[in-house]
Design a protein around this motif. Structure first.
Motif, PDB file in Angstrom:
ATOM      1  N   GLY A  17       0.831  -1.191   0.000  1.00  5.93           N
ATOM      2  CA  GLY A  17       0.000   0.000   0.000  1.00  5.93           C
ATOM      3  C   GLY A  17       0.868   1.243   0.000  1.00  5.93           C
ATOM      4  N   ARG A  18       0.227   2.389   0.004  1.00  6.55           N
ATOM      5  CA  ARG A  18       0.952   3.659  -0.109  1.00  6.55           C
ATOM      6  C   ARG A  18       1.311   4.278   1.229  1.00  6.55           C
ATOM      7  N   ALA A  19       0.907   3.659   2.335  1.00  4.24           N
ATOM      8  CA  ALA A  19       1.145   4.275   3.641  1.00  4.24           C
ATOM      9  C   ALA A  19       2.623   4.321   4.004  1.00  4.24           C
ATOM     10  N   TYR A  20       3.367   3.258   3.651  1.00  3.66           N
ATOM     11  CA  TYR A  20       4.767   3.170   4.073  1.00  3.66           C
ATOM     12  C   TYR A  20       5.522   2.276   3.100  1.00  3.66           C
ATOM     13  N   ASN A  72      -8.034   5.088   8.838  1.00  5.69           N
ATOM     14  CA  ASN A  72      -9.161   4.568   8.060  1.00  5.69           C
ATOM     15  C   ASN A  72      -8.839   4.505   6.563  1.00  5.69           C
ATOM     16  N   GLU A  73      -8.122   5.491   6.076  1.00  7.38           N
ATOM     17  CA  GLU A  73      -7.773   5.515   4.649  1.00  7.38           C
ATOM     18  C   GLU A  73      -6.871   4.345   4.283  1.00  7.38           C
ATOM     19  N   TRP A  74      -5.860   4.102   5.113  1.00  8.04           N
ATOM     20  CA  TRP A  74      -4.913   3.030   4.785  1.00  8.04           C
ATOM     21  C   TRP A  74      -5.514   1.651   5.024  1.00  8.04           C
ATOM     22  N   LEU A  75      -6.394   1.543   5.995  1.00  6.05           N
ATOM     23  CA  LEU A  75      -7.101   0.283   6.193  1.00  6.05           C
ATOM     24  C   LEU A  75      -7.984  -0.016   4.980  1.00  6.05           C
ATOM     25  N   MET A  76      -8.712   0.978   4.515  1.00  3.02           N
ATOM     26  CA  MET A  76      -9.586   0.779   3.358  1.00  3.02           C
ATOM     27  C   MET A  76      -8.772   0.426   2.120  1.00  3.02           C
ATOM     28  N   ARG A 118     -12.127  -6.651  16.574  1.00  4.42           N
ATOM     29  CA  ARG A 118     -12.824  -7.800  15.977  1.00  4.42           C
ATOM     30  C   ARG A 118     -13.439  -7.404  14.637  1.00  4.42           C
ATOM     31  N   LEU A 119     -13.989  -6.213  14.562  1.00  5.78           N
ATOM     32  CA  LEU A 119     -14.578  -5.738  13.321  1.00  5.78           C
ATOM     33  C   LEU A 119     -13.536  -5.700  12.204  1.00  5.78           C
ATOM     34  N   VAL A 120     -12.336  -5.217  12.515  1.00  9.14           N
ATOM     35  CA  VAL A 120     -11.269  -5.152  11.514  1.00  9.14           C
ATOM     36  C   VAL A 120     -10.909  -6.555  11.030  1.00  9.14           C
TER      37      VAL A 120
END
Length: 326
Positions: A17-20, A72-76, A118-120
């Protein structure tokens, strides 16, 4: 009759991903593969689009994404990448989240609260993940939230090696900043053979990120005190603990934590704190705008690369759970 030629060997792909991307590139170099070319776009309305620019059919895919702010952005983005892999017929998909998002929301403290950790896990599974890999979960019970194998790696050996090389053990005390981190502190004392001290604290339930620090249980006077935690967020807890140790006569105070979240006033607090050194790992990126001269950052890329290699080769990851044979 001509038979259909099938690919007989598994092939491994790493996606980032683009986060890191820097951490993912370091991991890929150690594994000995290139990151799969990926087109990722954030549209004007903040929706995220992702497409892999080469075939991933039949691949053993590892999706690497750190989760700094905005979480939230990086999780999505990671969920969308997993979905893209699933729809492109990847054989197995492993989510690599060095710092598990929403890990602190692992249980209900009061009525009408969510269990977001748990939701994640459910979101990862629904997106198409077969396996989850993370480092130093805030609570071990999170492993049970995901319906599939979970590789819970620990950064302790990486941190311990540095401490052993730099600080004398004959005058060292491991300190837990609160009762909730005693188990982690115990693991440090087992490795170092050092005594344990505990700081008793109480949070104000009506004020977020504010901590009232109580008393020290254990001998810290004249000693090198090593405060250990799994993360440093706003740094209020650990800086208040450091000052308490100095007030109780500690000669030197250092800190070791896995995840450098470093939100809001963290940098200022750490720079003004009683710490001689703060030791963290690179599970999360540290913004260029943050300057903490007494912070040392150690890499977990070798740990993750070894875990990925073992999973891909159907080897044993057990040694990475307890930190042996690293």
């Amino acid at each position: 009759m001509t038979g259909i030629k099938r690919q007989s060997e598994k092939h491994l792909i790493l996606a980032s991903g683009r986060a890191y991307p820097e951490l993912a590139e370091e991991i890929a170099a150690l594994v000995g593969v290139d990151l799969v070319p990926t087109r990722a776009v954030t549209y004007a309305n903040s929706e995220i689009y992702c497409r892999f620019e080469e075939s991933v059919r039949g691949a053993d895919a590892f999706v690497i994404q750190s989760h700094p702010a905005p979480v939230n952005e990086w999780l999505m983005e990671q969920l969308i990448m997993v979905d893209a892999l699933k729809r492109a017929s990847a054989k197995r998909i492993t989510v690599v989240a060095p710092s598990y998002p929403y890990g602190r929301q692992d249980k209900k403290h009061a009525g009408r609260e969510p269990i977001s950790a748990r939701l994640v896990a459910d979101l990862y599974k629904t997106a198409g993940a077969d396996r989850l890999m993370s480092i130093d979960l805030h609570a071990s019970q999170i492993q049970g939230f995901f319906d599939g194998p979970v590789d819970h790696l620990i950064a302790l050996p990486v941190l311990v090696e540095y401490v052993l090389d730099k600080f004398p053990l004959d005058n060292l005390t491991v300190v837990s900043p609160d009762a909730g981190r005693v188990r982690l502190a115990d693991a440090w004392t087992d490795r170092l053979g050092a005594p344990l001290a505990i700081i008793h604290k109480r949070r104000d339930p009506n004020k977020a990120n504010e901590v009232a620090v109580g008393e020290v249980v254990g001998d810290v006077e004249g000693r090198v005190c090593l405060l250990v935690d799994d993360m440093i967020d706003t740094a209020g807890t650990i800086c208040a603990a450091a000052q308490t140790l100095r007030d109780h006569g500690a000669a030197t105070v250092i800190a070791a934590a896995t995840h450098p979240i470093l939100s809001g006033p963290a940098a200022r607090r750490l720079n003004e704190s009683a710490f001689e050194e703060i030791i963290v790992t690179n599970t999360l990126p540290i913004s260029d705008e943050i300057s903490i001269p007494k912070m040392t950052v150690l890499s977990v890329a070798p740990l993750i690369a070894k875990a990925i290699t073992e999973v891909f080769e159907d080897g044993s990851v057990t040694s990475l759970f307890d930190g042996t044979n690293l």
